[in-house]
Design an enzyme around this catalytic site. Structure first.
Site, PDB file in Angstrom:
ATOM      1  CE  LYS A   1     -19.900   2.780 -10.867  1.00 10.15           C
ATOM      2  NZ  LYS A   1     -20.629   3.930 -11.365  1.00 10.15           N
TER       3      LYS A   1
ATOM      4  NE  ARG B   1       1.182  -2.208   9.811  1.00 10.79           N
ATOM      5  CZ  ARG B   1       0.365  -1.737  10.741  1.00 10.79           C
ATOM      6  NH1 ARG B   1       0.838  -1.196  11.817  1.00 10.79           N
ATOM      7  NH2 ARG B   1      -0.953  -1.828  10.601  1.00 10.79           N
TER       8      ARG B   1
ATOM      9  NE  ARG C   1      -2.788  -2.585   0.895  1.00 12.46           N
ATOM     10  CZ  ARG C   1      -2.474  -2.907   2.150  1.00 12.46           C
ATOM     11  NH1 ARG C   1      -3.254  -2.566   3.154  1.00 12.46           N
ATOM     12  NH2 ARG C   1      -1.363  -3.559   2.413  1.00 12.46           N
TER      13      ARG C   1
HETATM   14  C1  NCD Z   1      -1.805  -6.859   5.892  1.00 10.93           C
HETATM   15  C2  NCD Z   1      -2.670  -6.672   4.680  1.00 10.93           C
HETATM   16  O1  NCD Z   1      -3.097  -5.568   4.367  1.00 10.93           O
HETATM   17  O2  NCD Z   1      -2.885  -7.681   4.022  1.00 10.93           O
HETATM   18  N1  NCD Z   1      -1.243  -5.691   6.398  1.00 10.93           N
HETATM   19  C3  NCD Z   1      -0.071  -5.229   5.876  1.00 10.93           C
HETATM   20  O3  NCD Z   1       0.038  -4.939   4.710  1.00 10.93           O
HETATM   21  N2  NCD Z   1       0.972  -5.132   6.709  1.00 10.93           N
HETATM   22  C4  NCD Z   1      -2.326  -7.734   6.943  1.00 10.93           C
HETATM   23  C5  NCD Z   1      -3.718  -7.578   7.453  1.00 10.93           C
HETATM   24  O4  NCD Z   1      -4.473  -6.705   7.020  1.00 10.93           O
HETATM   25  O5  NCD Z   1      -4.063  -8.376   8.334  1.00 10.93           O
END
Ligand code: NCD
Length: 305
Positions: A83, A54, A104
């Site tokens: 790294k 998402r 991320r």
């Molecule tokens: C979450 C995450 O990646 O922290 N998902 C998200 O971004 N909607 C929740 C999860 O992984 O449980």
């Protein structure tokens, strides 16, 4: 003021910032399934070192609906980009090629490091077990859209409150509103001490509970998170708590009629699929609102006042 800002931690955003964001997100809802050429020629660089469905897709769709383009990658897990030094080089590259970066990463602090390196604004799409600020903005936006207000609501947060970064960021966002928070989890999965210290310092009303049944009749919102298996340092601790709560129709029998159930998703087994058909279930709507919310965020950062 949003222009040019990094989005690293929920603690950096005030109630005024959030209200401005929500107002713009509401206007963006009408373009979430079409296109509006507000950011033509702008490029978003996405660097997703950890799995995502998402968050990545809604960021990418949001940028495209705004008339912009997206470059980047997801799933560099296990390669040398993990790294530290190489992460910095990857960010430098994305910085050179794009106008805004979304990252991320499994390590806490990765987004902050990226923001220090990059000249372009950096958005944290979740790093480590502690921060996921845009998910929290989306969560509170969904509450605001459902009720029309946030102040005065009783909000239950259920599950792995210790390792779920969405929970920490949600609490850090909700401190801006006059809500009461019910923290429902096994004792081992209560939020980290630094989170509790922070919400306490901001005067938030909160209480701990072991089971949802004991408080369900008081709640306006139930926010559920999965047990974050991958973040447990000790697999034995995971074995002890796995499957320790499940939202079923039976658990909901004393719920208020206008209760809403939210979940950042993915769901594993913590919400029974039978609950999906009830009017309480708002988690898929919540995921859909990720597009207009992120459209507003990107727009305000790149072109806002
Ligand atoms: C979450 C995450 O990646 O922290 N998902 C998200 O971004 N909607 C929740 C999860 O992984 O449980």
């Amino acid at each position: 003021m949003w222009k040019g800002r990094d989005v690293i931690s929920s603690r950096d955003f005030t109630r005024h910032d959030l209200e401005e964001l929500f107002d713009v997100a509401k206007q963006m809802e009408r373009y979430a399934k079409s296109r509006v050429e507000l950011l033509k020629g702008k490029i978003m660089g996405v660097a997703f070192f950890e799995p995502s469905t998402r968050t990545r897709l809604s960021f990418e769709v949001a940028m495209k609906r705004l008339g912009g383009d997206v470059i980047g990658f997801s799933g560099a897990e296990g390669t040398s980009v993990e790294k530290g030094e190489t992460l910095a080089d990857t960010i430098r590259m994305l910085d050179a090629y794009s106008d805004i970066i979304v990252i991320r990463h499994k390590y806490e602090g990765a987004a902050k490091l990226a923001a220090e390196i990059a000249e372009s604004p950096v958005i944290n799409g979740g790093d480590g077990a502690f921060n996921h600020p845009t998910q929290a903005m989306l969560d509170v936006y969904t509450i605001w859209r459902e009720f029309g207000y946030v102040d005065g609501l009783n909000i239950g947060i259920v599950g792995d409150l210790r390792h779920a970064r969405t929970v920490n960021s949600l609490l850090e966002t909700l401190v801006n509103f006059d809500v009461r928070v019910f923290l429902i989890s096994p004792e081992y999965l209560r939020p980290r001490a630094e989170t509790i210290d922070y919400i306490q310092s901001r005067g938030m009303k909160y209480s701990f509970h072991n089971g949802l049944e004991e408080v369900i009749h008081e709640l306006d919102v139930v926010y559920v998170v999965r047990i974050q298996k991958e973040r447990f340092l000790d697999p034995l601790e995971y074995e002890k708590v796995k499957g320790s709560y499940k939202i079923t129709l039976d658990v909901l029998k004393n719920a208020k009629t206008n209760l809403i159930i939210l979940h950042p998703l993915p769901r594993v087994d913590e919400i029974d699929h039978k609950v999906d058909a009830t009017p309480y279930a708002k988690y898929f709507k919540q995921a859909a609102l990720g597009v207009p919310l992120r459209m507003a965020l990107i727009y305000l950062i790149l072109a806002g006042p």
